[in-house]
Design a protein around this motif. Structure first.
Motif, PDB file in Angstrom:
ATOM      1  N   PHE A  56      14.867   1.359   1.545  1.00 33.94           N
ATOM      2  CA  PHE A  56      13.806   1.564   0.237  1.00 33.94           C
ATOM      3  C   PHE A  56      13.383   0.204  -0.249  1.00 33.94           C
ATOM      4  O   PHE A  56      12.303   0.241  -0.703  1.00 33.94           O
ATOM      5  CB  PHE A  56      14.885   2.349  -0.795  1.00 33.94           C
ATOM      6  N   THR A  57      14.168  -0.844  -0.099  1.00 34.59           N
ATOM      7  CA  THR A  57      13.645  -2.086  -0.547  1.00 34.59           C
ATOM      8  C   THR A  57      12.545  -2.501   0.106  1.00 34.59           C
ATOM      9  O   THR A  57      11.716  -3.030  -0.375  1.00 34.59           O
ATOM     10  CB  THR A  57      14.971  -3.251  -0.176  1.00 34.59           C
ATOM     11  N   PHE A  58      12.171  -2.071   1.361  1.00 31.16           N
ATOM     12  CA  PHE A  58      11.160  -2.510   1.862  1.00 31.16           C
ATOM     13  C   PHE A  58      10.032  -1.550   2.013  1.00 31.16           C
ATOM     14  O   PHE A  58       8.821  -1.875   1.656  1.00 31.16           O
ATOM     15  CB  PHE A  58      11.193  -2.830   3.520  1.00 31.16           C
ATOM     16  N   ALA A  59      10.465  -0.259   1.953  1.00 29.54           N
ATOM     17  CA  ALA A  59       9.302   1.090   1.675  1.00 29.54           C
ATOM     18  C   ALA A  59       8.875   1.175   0.534  1.00 29.54           C
ATOM     19  O   ALA A  59       7.491   1.090   0.535  1.00 29.54           O
ATOM     20  CB  ALA A  59      10.106   2.061   2.254  1.00 29.54           C
ATOM     21  N   HIS A  60       9.378   1.163  -0.539  1.00 31.40           N
ATOM     22  CA  HIS A  60       8.892   1.587  -1.918  1.00 31.40           C
ATOM     23  C   HIS A  60       7.823   0.601  -2.460  1.00 31.40           C
ATOM     24  O   HIS A  60       6.980   0.989  -3.091  1.00 31.40           O
ATOM     25  CB  HIS A  60       9.897   2.061  -2.724  1.00 31.40           C
ATOM     26  N   PRO A  61       8.440  -0.765  -2.341  1.00 26.03           N
ATOM     27  CA  PRO A  61       7.515  -1.558  -2.854  1.00 26.03           C
ATOM     28  C   PRO A  61       5.999  -1.649  -2.183  1.00 26.03           C
ATOM     29  O   PRO A  61       4.784  -1.626  -2.601  1.00 26.03           O
ATOM     30  CB  PRO A  61       8.049  -2.983  -2.571  1.00 26.03           C
ATOM     31  N   CYS A  62       6.101  -1.430  -0.833  1.00 29.05           N
ATOM     32  CA  CYS A  62       4.933  -1.095  -0.086  1.00 29.05           C
ATOM     33  C   CYS A  62       4.117   0.192  -0.506  1.00 29.05           C
ATOM     34  O   CYS A  62       2.933   0.232  -0.532  1.00 29.05           O
ATOM     35  CB  CYS A  62       5.421  -0.960   1.605  1.00 29.05           C
ATOM     36  N   PHE A  63       4.787   1.037  -0.751  1.00 26.64           N
ATOM     37  CA  PHE A  63       4.000   2.312  -1.466  1.00 26.64           C
ATOM     38  C   PHE A  63       3.303   1.970  -2.722  1.00 26.64           C
ATOM     39  O   PHE A  63       2.330   2.432  -2.825  1.00 26.64           O
ATOM     40  CB  PHE A  63       5.202   3.503  -1.536  1.00 26.64           C
ATOM     41  N   CYS A  64       4.084   1.176  -3.566  1.00 29.62           N
ATOM     42  CA  CYS A  64       3.532   0.841  -4.600  1.00 29.62           C
ATOM     43  C   CYS A  64       2.233  -0.034  -4.539  1.00 29.62           C
ATOM     44  O   CYS A  64       1.207   0.099  -5.154  1.00 29.62           O
ATOM     45  CB  CYS A  64       4.494  -0.033  -5.667  1.00 29.62           C
ATOM     46  N   VAL A  65       2.255  -0.989  -3.412  1.00 29.39           N
ATOM     47  CA  VAL A  65       1.114  -1.859  -3.430  1.00 29.39           C
ATOM     48  C   VAL A  65      -0.156  -0.900  -2.973  1.00 29.39           C
ATOM     49  O   VAL A  65      -1.037  -1.444  -3.240  1.00 29.39           O
ATOM     50  CB  VAL A  65       1.476  -2.765  -2.127  1.00 29.39           C
ATOM     51  N   LYS A  66       0.180   0.037  -2.129  1.00 29.28           N
ATOM     52  CA  LYS A  66      -0.894   0.724  -1.445  1.00 29.28           C
ATOM     53  C   LYS A  66      -1.805   1.401  -2.834  1.00 29.28           C
ATOM     54  O   LYS A  66      -3.031   1.247  -2.604  1.00 29.28           O
ATOM     55  CB  LYS A  66      -0.356   2.029  -0.694  1.00 29.28           C
TER      56      LYS A  66
END
Length: 401
Positions: free
Chosen positions: A85-95
């Motif tokens: 989640f540390t990698f995934a959810h910041p990426c989701f936010c950036v999108k």
């Protein structure tokens, strides 16, 4: 109702995008559509409050997950989930944050893409075909994402039954399993709801990006159709007009075709400029999360629910990445067909003008330059590079383990 029906029939792409941007607006990402909508001052104030609260909720919960790395009471499974989640959810936010910060670019892009040279030449059949393709892509992404969320929830329920850990799909700094009470339960509900909300925002951003790539590819397909029809049109005029009149008509039509091609090239370039960062985020997201999923498969205790949850997560990553690479690859393919149709557009029927021959040579040479979408400015989004990204993920995992 009649106006909507008319728009759906005469401009399907615009009708579809209007709906998509309306969803984006309701999800707190602002009004990114190029046509201004009259709204009252009260509406604007209430929407500003809603957008601030909703986006703050998404970002603060994401920070709550990232800071969970400071916890020391996590199980092995929770540690692996936390890293993922540390990698995934910041990426989701950036999108979806890219759409918010690039709002003006997005407006400029769709204003020209939807209006542009439509008055010169268009094809309702191709428009409808492109919209059908965009809807199929979007539905497939939505279904497999929903499937992934459901199995992640089932995995959380199974973990609660077997280990007594409160049902969770996200690992956060607070609340922990040791916290209890009415207020804590409300926070737990908000944490679980965050998982669905952030995925919804990400999914809408992905659908918009993929749809934009599809529509860009069909811009070139329309140019190809135009030059194919130009040959038929010129051949049908032979014998009905003088050679000089035929040449003048052809030269005028050929210039319009060049104008259509330049419009398609501009759209492809501006798509890269306006939302190209989404491609880079998707590639980074795919590589890192695939590695994390493979690590979880190796280190966690395996059961049927866990395996299905991880495998559906991997399939979801595959589907999203394939959608990007496939749609971008279609842009390259459709752009490559323009040069052939331009060469066979019928210029040989009216040959004789030096200016026309020169113009045709220059136009054909320009159409032979490949059109690529790129991630990080260097990685070409193509059918073959999709396999390369998957291989890179496994190679990185193999080096680590």
């Amino acid at each position: 109702m009649d106006a909507k029906k008319s728009l759906k029939e005469c401009h399907p792409q615009k009708y579809y995008l209007t709906f998509l941007f309306r969803v984006i607006y309701y999800l707190g990402m602002g009004d990114c559509w190029y046509e201004k909508t009259e709204r009252s001052r009260t509406h604007k104030i209430l929407y500003g409050i809603w957008a601030f609260i909703y986006n703050s909720y998404l970002i603060l919960n994401t920070i709550n997950q990232v800071t969970a790395n400071f916890r020391s009471d996590l199980t092995v499974k929770e540690k692996n989930d936390m890293i993922q989640f540390t990698f995934a959810h910041p990426c989701f936010c950036v999108k979806y944050m890219i759409l918010i910060f690039q709002k003006e670019r997005v407006r400029n892009l769709f204003k020209r893409m939807m209006e542009g040279n439509r008055s010169i030449y268009s094809s309702i059949d191709l428009d409808k075909e492109s919209v059908r393709k965009a809807i199929i892509y979007s539905i497939c992404l939505a279904v497999i994402t929903l499937w992934t969320l459901l199995f992640a929830l089932m995995d959380g329920i199974f973990t609660y039954i077997s280990e007594g850990i409160p049902i969770r799909t996200e690992v956060v700094l607070y609340p922990t399993r040791h916290n209890s009470g009415f207020f804590v339960n409300i926070l737990r509900f908000l944490v679980e709801l965050h998982w669905w909300c952030i995925i919804t925002n990400m999914l809408v951003a992905d659908c918009l990006c993929v749809s934009t790539l599809i529509f860009s590819g069909y811009k070139f397909k329309i140019v190809t159709m135009y030059f194919n029809n130009l040959r038929k049109k010129t051949r049908n005029k032979i014998g009905t007009k003088s050679r000089l009149a035929l040449r003048d008509d052809f030269e005028k039509d050929f210039k319009l075709g060049i104008q259509l091609h330049e419009e398609a090239l501009w759209c492809a370039g501006y798509v890269q400029y306006a939302i190209g960062n989404l491609y880079s985020v998707q590639v980074f997201e795919t590589i890192t999360l695939l590695v994390m999923c493979l690590v979880k498969l190796v280190t966690n205790e395996r059961n049927l629910t866990f395996l299905i949850a991880v495998l559906t997560y991997i399939c979801c990553l595959f589907a999203m990445t394939l959608a990007y690479f496939s749609a971008a690859g279609d842009v390259t393919y459709h752009a490559s067909t323009v040069s052939t149709s331009m060469f066979h557009c019928g210029w040989e029927f009216v040959a004789g003008s030096k200016s026309l021959r020169t113009m045709a040579v220059v136009a054909i040479q320009r159409s032979q330059v490949p059109v690529y979408m790129t991630a990080f400015g260097v990685m070409l989004l193509s059918y073959s590079n999709f396999i390369s990204v998957i291989r890179s993920s496994y190679s990185f995992f193999a080096v680590m383990y």
